[in-house]
Design a protein around this motif. Structure first.
Motif, PDB file in Angstrom:
ATOM      1  N   SER A  91       0.836  -1.198   0.000  1.00  0.00           N
ATOM      2  CA  SER A  91       0.000   0.000   0.000  1.00  0.00           C
ATOM      3  C   SER A  91       0.869   1.246   0.000  1.00  0.00           C
ATOM      4  N   ILE A  92       0.293   2.323  -0.492  1.00  0.00           N
ATOM      5  CA  ILE A  92       0.935   3.628  -0.483  1.00  0.00           C
ATOM      6  C   ILE A  92      -0.129   4.652  -0.118  1.00  0.00           C
ATOM      7  N   ARG A  93       0.240   5.582   0.735  1.00  0.00           N
ATOM      8  CA  ARG A  93      -0.692   6.635   1.129  1.00  0.00           C
ATOM      9  C   ARG A  93      -1.003   7.493  -0.089  1.00  0.00           C
ATOM     10  N   TYR A  94      -2.183   8.055  -0.118  1.00  0.00           N
ATOM     11  CA  TYR A  94      -2.602   8.865  -1.263  1.00  0.00           C
ATOM     12  C   TYR A  94      -1.712  10.091  -1.420  1.00  0.00           C
ATOM     13  N   THR A  95      -1.347  10.725  -0.301  1.00  0.00           N
ATOM     14  CA  THR A  95      -0.465  11.894  -0.390  1.00  0.00           C
ATOM     15  C   THR A  95       0.937  11.495  -0.844  1.00  0.00           C
ATOM     16  N   GLY A  96       1.409  10.332  -0.403  1.00  0.00           N
ATOM     17  CA  GLY A  96       2.701   9.837  -0.855  1.00  0.00           C
ATOM     18  C   GLY A  96       2.699   9.534  -2.348  1.00  0.00           C
ATOM     19  N   PHE A  97       1.588   8.994  -2.828  1.00  0.00           N
ATOM     20  CA  PHE A  97       1.439   8.713  -4.249  1.00  0.00           C
ATOM     21  C   PHE A  97       1.481   9.996  -5.066  1.00  0.00           C
ATOM     22  N   LEU A  98       0.748  10.997  -4.622  1.00  0.00           N
ATOM     23  CA  LEU A  98       0.743  12.281  -5.332  1.00  0.00           C
ATOM     24  C   LEU A  98       2.108  12.958  -5.279  1.00  0.00           C
ATOM     25  N   THR A  99       2.777  12.872  -4.135  1.00  0.00           N
ATOM     26  CA  THR A  99       4.111  13.456  -4.012  1.00  0.00           C
ATOM     27  C   THR A  99       5.094  12.754  -4.939  1.00  0.00           C
ATOM     28  N   GLN A 100       5.060  11.434  -4.960  1.00  0.00           N
ATOM     29  CA  GLN A 100       5.954  10.676  -5.831  1.00  0.00           C
ATOM     30  C   GLN A 100       5.703  11.014  -7.297  1.00  0.00           C
ATOM     31  N   ASN A 101       4.458  11.073  -7.700  1.00  0.00           N
ATOM     32  CA  ASN A 101       4.143  11.427  -9.080  1.00  0.00           C
ATOM     33  C   ASN A 101       4.548  12.855  -9.402  1.00  0.00           C
ATOM     34  N   GLY A 102       4.416  13.758  -8.439  1.00  0.00           N
ATOM     35  CA  GLY A 102       4.854  15.134  -8.655  1.00  0.00           C
ATOM     36  C   GLY A 102       6.352  15.211  -8.902  1.00  0.00           C
ATOM     37  N   PHE A 103       7.125  14.489  -8.091  1.00  0.00           N
ATOM     38  CA  PHE A 103       8.575  14.479  -8.290  1.00  0.00           C
ATOM     39  C   PHE A 103       8.957  13.854  -9.628  1.00  0.00           C
ATOM     40  N   VAL A 104       8.282  12.780 -10.005  1.00  0.00           N
ATOM     41  CA  VAL A 104       8.579  12.152 -11.294  1.00  0.00           C
ATOM     42  C   VAL A 104       8.277  13.116 -12.434  1.00  0.00           C
ATOM     43  N   LEU A 105       7.174  13.841 -12.349  1.00  0.00           N
ATOM     44  CA  LEU A 105       6.840  14.806 -13.391  1.00  0.00           C
ATOM     45  C   LEU A 105       7.842  15.951 -13.444  1.00  0.00           C
ATOM     46  N   VAL A 106       8.259  16.457 -12.287  1.00  0.00           N
ATOM     47  CA  VAL A 106       9.225  17.558 -12.258  1.00  0.00           C
ATOM     48  C   VAL A 106      10.562  17.116 -12.829  1.00  0.00           C
ATOM     49  N   PHE A 107      11.052  15.964 -12.382  1.00  0.00           N
ATOM     50  CA  PHE A 107      12.333  15.484 -12.889  1.00  0.00           C
ATOM     51  C   PHE A 107      12.233  15.060 -14.356  1.00  0.00           C
ATOM     52  N   GLY A 108      11.090  14.551 -14.780  1.00  0.00           N
ATOM     53  CA  GLY A 108      10.896  14.224 -16.195  1.00  0.00           C
ATOM     54  C   GLY A 108      10.905  15.467 -17.061  1.00  0.00           C
ATOM     55  N   ASP A 109      10.257  16.531 -16.599  1.00  0.00           N
ATOM     56  CA  ASP A 109      10.292  17.799 -17.333  1.00  0.00           C
ATOM     57  C   ASP A 109      11.703  18.362 -17.384  1.00  0.00           C
ATOM     58  N   LEU A 110      12.430  18.271 -16.272  1.00  0.00           N
ATOM     59  CA  LEU A 110      13.813  18.730 -16.250  1.00  0.00           C
ATOM     60  C   LEU A 110      14.668  17.929 -17.225  1.00  0.00           C
ATOM     61  N   GLU A 111      14.449  16.618 -17.292  1.00  0.00           N
ATOM     62  CA  GLU A 111      15.188  15.781 -18.237  1.00  0.00           C
ATOM     63  C   GLU A 111      14.889  16.185 -19.675  1.00  0.00           C
ATOM     64  N   ASN A 112      13.620  16.453 -19.983  1.00  0.00           N
ATOM     65  CA  ASN A 112      13.259  16.874 -21.334  1.00  0.00           C
ATOM     66  C   ASN A 112      13.885  18.215 -21.687  1.00  0.00           C
ATOM     67  N   CYS A 113      13.908  19.142 -20.733  1.00  0.00           N
ATOM     68  CA  CYS A 113      14.550  20.439 -20.980  1.00  0.00           C
ATOM     69  C   CYS A 113      16.047  20.271 -21.217  1.00  0.00           C
ATOM     70  N   LEU A 114      16.687  19.417 -20.444  1.00  0.00           N
ATOM     71  CA  LEU A 114      18.115  19.173 -20.642  1.00  0.00           C
ATOM     72  C   LEU A 114      18.392  18.532 -21.998  1.00  0.00           C
ATOM     73  N   LEU A 115      17.545  17.613 -22.413  1.00  0.00           N
ATOM     74  CA  LEU A 115      17.719  16.998 -23.730  1.00  0.00           C
ATOM     75  C   LEU A 115      17.535  18.023 -24.843  1.00  0.00           C
ATOM     76  N   ALA A 116      16.581  18.928 -24.680  1.00  0.00           N
ATOM     77  CA  ALA A 116      16.392  19.987 -25.678  1.00  0.00           C
ATOM     78  C   ALA A 116      17.592  20.927 -25.709  1.00  0.00           C
ATOM     79  N   LEU A 117      18.136  21.270 -24.539  1.00  0.00           N
ATOM     80  CA  LEU A 117      19.335  22.115 -24.494  1.00  0.00           C
ATOM     81  C   LEU A 117      20.540  21.411 -25.104  1.00  0.00           C
TER      82      LEU A 117
END
Length: 131
Positions: A91-117
């Motif tokens: 099991s995973i807490r709902y807030t933990g799930f949202l936090t984990q997904n938020g971090f994945v989205l932020v780091f994924g966006d950062l990775e895409n920006c770095l690849l574009a640069l």
């Protein structure tokens, strides 16, 4: 007044890779070894870029930042899975799930920006070499 049934969900159940408890130590060791090799490899890239003065160019700077971003994404996702396998708690807490997904989205966006640069850096290097 009519009473209604209200249920609040505070955690999500994660489906595991297998229901066989005998395979969980094997899965844990497999994913832990993959995690450690990935972290070690990316840390070696960062160490090589920072320690060698010849690699202090924009391309290698972006490459070391890309390695750091990959470490962050991998750590964000795999550590909860390893903890769930170790504790045999799926099991995973709902807030933990949202936090984990938020971090994945932020780091994924950062990775895409770095690849574009990095692509733009190679474009500029190629176009300026032709002039």
């Amino acid at each position: 007044m009519e009473s209604t049934n209200h249920t609040t969900v505070s955690e999500l159940l994660l489906l595991g890779l297998t229901d066989d408890l005998a395979l969980e130590p094997l899965i844990l060791s497999l994913f832990l070894s993959i995690y450690l090799v990935t972290i070690l490899g990316n840390l070696l890239i960062i160490l090589a870029v920072t320690s060698d003065p010849q690699l202090h160019t924009p391309m290698y700077f972006f490459l070391s930042n890309l390695s750091f971003t990959y470490i962050c994404i991998f750590t964000t996702t795999i550590t909860k899975m390893l903890a769930n396998i170790q504790a045999q708690d799926q099991s995973i807490r709902y807030t933990g799930f949202l936090t984990q997904n938020g971090f994945v989205l932020v780091f994924g966006d950062l990775e895409n920006c770095l690849l574009a640069l990095m692509a733009y850096d190679r474009y500029v290097a190629f176009c300026n070499s032709l002039r």
